[in-house]
Design an enzyme around this catalytic site. Structure first.
Site, short mmCIF file in Angstrom:
data_model
loop_
_atom_site.label_atom_id
_atom_site.label_comp_id
_atom_site.label_asym_id
_atom_site.label_seq_id
_atom_site.Cartn_x
_atom_site.Cartn_y
_atom_site.Cartn_z
CB SER A 66 -0.88 -0.03 1.25
OG SER A 66 -1.65 1.14 1.34
CG LEU A 101 -1.31 3.90 -6.68
CD1 LEU A 101 -1.43 4.76 -7.94
CD2 LEU A 101 0.11 3.97 -6.11
CG ASN A 140 -8.29 4.96 3.69
OD1 ASN A 140 -7.23 4.96 3.09
ND2 ASN A 140 -8.64 3.95 4.47
CD GLU A 151 -8.87 -0.97 0.49
OE1 GLU A 151 -7.93 -1.16 -0.32
OE2 GLU A 151 -8.72 -1.06 1.71
CG ASP A 210 -10.70 -1.22 4.72
OD1 ASP A 210 -11.02 -1.75 5.79
OD2 ASP A 210 -9.61 -0.63 4.58
O1 SMG Z 1 -0.48 -2.42 6.65
O2 SMG Z 1 0.40 -2.03 4.72
C1 SMG Z 1 -0.36 -1.76 5.61
C2 SMG Z 1 -1.26 -0.58 5.41
C3 SMG Z 1 -2.33 -0.90 4.45
O3 SMG Z 1 -3.38 0.92 3.36
C4 SMG Z 1 -3.35 0.21 4.32
N1 SMG Z 1 -4.24 0.30 5.32
O4 SMG Z 1 -7.49 1.55 4.61
O5 SMG Z 1 -6.53 -0.23 3.99
C5 SMG Z 1 -6.50 0.83 4.59
C6 SMG Z 1 -5.27 1.32 5.28
C7 SMG Z 1 -5.52 1.80 6.64
C8 SMG Z 1 -4.27 2.20 7.30
S1 SMG Z 1 -4.49 3.28 8.56
C9 SMG Z 1 -3.11 2.99 9.49
MG MG Z 2 -8.51 0.49 3.06
#
Ligand code: SMG
Ligand code: MG
Length: 369
Positions: free
Chosen positions: A136, A163, A192, A215, A240
């Site tokens: 990510s 991304l 997000n 996502e 998510d």
């Molecule tokens: O653990 O590599 C990882 C992070 C993956 O992008 C990532 N997580 O919404 O999926 C998501 C985000 C939330 C991270 S907030 C710390």
């Molecule tokens: Mg996510």
């Protein structure tokens, strides 16, 4: 099994690079570990995935710590006999607080499996001994820096790139990375919750890039909005934040709001609920993948075991330790040919480096019994 003692450890671990998402920038991880000791002296560890602030979800580390100290741990310690399977009956009087419950469940399950010599993978139903890994990639200061970062991960062997996007950082960076990687690469985006229904026409422009998925573009509660979006664009929608349980997953799939599901054990209350989500999705032919919350080796070990279940057909946000930390709390997870090996030892199969837990502590451990 009787849990005789619980301790809560809070530590700070700097990230190797800042991680920027649509809700903010993180430069270190505020780690909360739950440590349990059974009456037979068997230990178990669980990692809480909540962030410092309630910005990814309503939970946050100090809140989790409070709930565990005052509600969950007393209930667990009062139980004459407890296992991961019976834990929910003892803690369901607490509404929500899934990340707190998941951390306790992971510690209890780790102790239980160590006591019986069974690995997380075997217990959860793993069918692979290694899992495909993605990475990510946060919002970067510039497109050039983003391309540098992505190129680095590609040369390390990651099998899928994700991304982070937000309004003002979407079509251009995605187009640039798409051009860098070529048509065959697996590329997905994660908003997000940064968009609304008013952005549908804009989000449709992402269709040109042939993404694996988008996502969580809309708010956590907005299952209906995601269904409208999914019908309006070609890019598959993957939820998510919205997926907090197997019941919600099942409902969101039935409403055509999601055609792929991100499974994060912390977000859904634990590994047992994660398996139930996996089962619901597998029965409906909906692919799942394992999300990440910048876990240390403690949480990563269990996530990698989960990602080895049959329905996890897409690479997860289960990256190598070095993507996050210069030094991990356990033996490091290392990428080989774009994959991580599923630990095979009892419990999580990794060893917590107690000296580092002490060295990186931001306050003395809370001892509960
Ligand atoms: O653990 O590599 C990882 C992070 C993956 O992008 C990532 N997580 O919404 O999926 C998501 C985000 C939330 C991270 S907030 C710390
Ligand atoms: Mg996510």
């Amino acid at each position: 099994m009787k849990i005789a003692r619980i301790s809560l450890h809070r530590l700070a671990m700097p990230l190797v690079r800042p991680f920027e998402t649509s809700f903010g920038t993180q430069t270190e991880r505020d780690v909360l570990l739950v440590h349990v000791v059974t009456s037979d002296g068997v230990e178990g560890w669980g990692e809480c995935v909540a962030g410092t602030d309630p910005v990814y979800s309503s939970e946050y580390v100090s809140g989790c710590e409070h709930v565990i100290e005052n509600y969950l741990a007393p209930a667990v310690l009062a139980a004459p006999d407890i296992t991961a399977e019976t834990l929910d009956a003892h803690v369901r009087f607490v509404v929500g607080h899934r990340m707190a419950k998941a951390a306790v469940e992971a510690a209890v399950l780790d102790a239980q499996l160590r006591a019986s010599g069974i690995s997380f993978g075997r217990y959860l139903g793993a069918v692979r001994d290694e899992v495909d890994c993605g990475v990510s990639v946060g919002i970067a200061p510039s497109i050039d820096e983003l391309l540098d970062e992505v190129s680095g991960y590609v040369s390390e062997g990651y099998r899928r790139i994700k991304l982070k996007i937000k309004p003002g950082w979407d079509l251009e960076p995605v187009g640039a990375v798409c051009a860098l990687l070529g048509d065959d690469a697996l590329l997905q985006v994660d908003a997000n919750t940064a968009y609304t229904l008013a952005d549908i026409d804009h989000l449709r422009e992402l269709d040109a890039f042939g993404l694996l998925l988008i996502e969580q573009p809309f708010a956590e509660e907005d299952i209906a909005g995601h269904a409208v979006l999914a019908a309006a664009i070609d890019t598959p929608v993957c939820l998510d934040e919205s997926i907090t349980s197997a019941a919600v997953a099942s409902d969101a799939i039935d409403r055509d709001a999601t055609s792929i599901v991100n499974v994060k054990p912390g977000r859904v209350g634990g590994y047992l609920e994660s398996v139930r989500i996996h089962d619901v999705c597998l029965a409906r032919d909906v692919p799942v993948w394992c999300g990440g919350m910048l876990e240390t080796g403690v949480g990563r070990a269990a996530n990698v075991a989960l990602a080895a279940l049959p329905g996890f057909t897409l690479p997860g946000d289960t990256s190598a330790s070095r993507r996050y930390y210069a030094e991990d709390l356990t033996e490091p997870f290392e990428l080989v040919d774009g994959r991580l090996r599923v630990p095979t030892g009892p419990g999580t199969g990794v060893t917590v480096r107690r000296e580092l837990v002490a060295e990186w502590a931001t306050r003395p451990p809370l001892l509960l019994h």
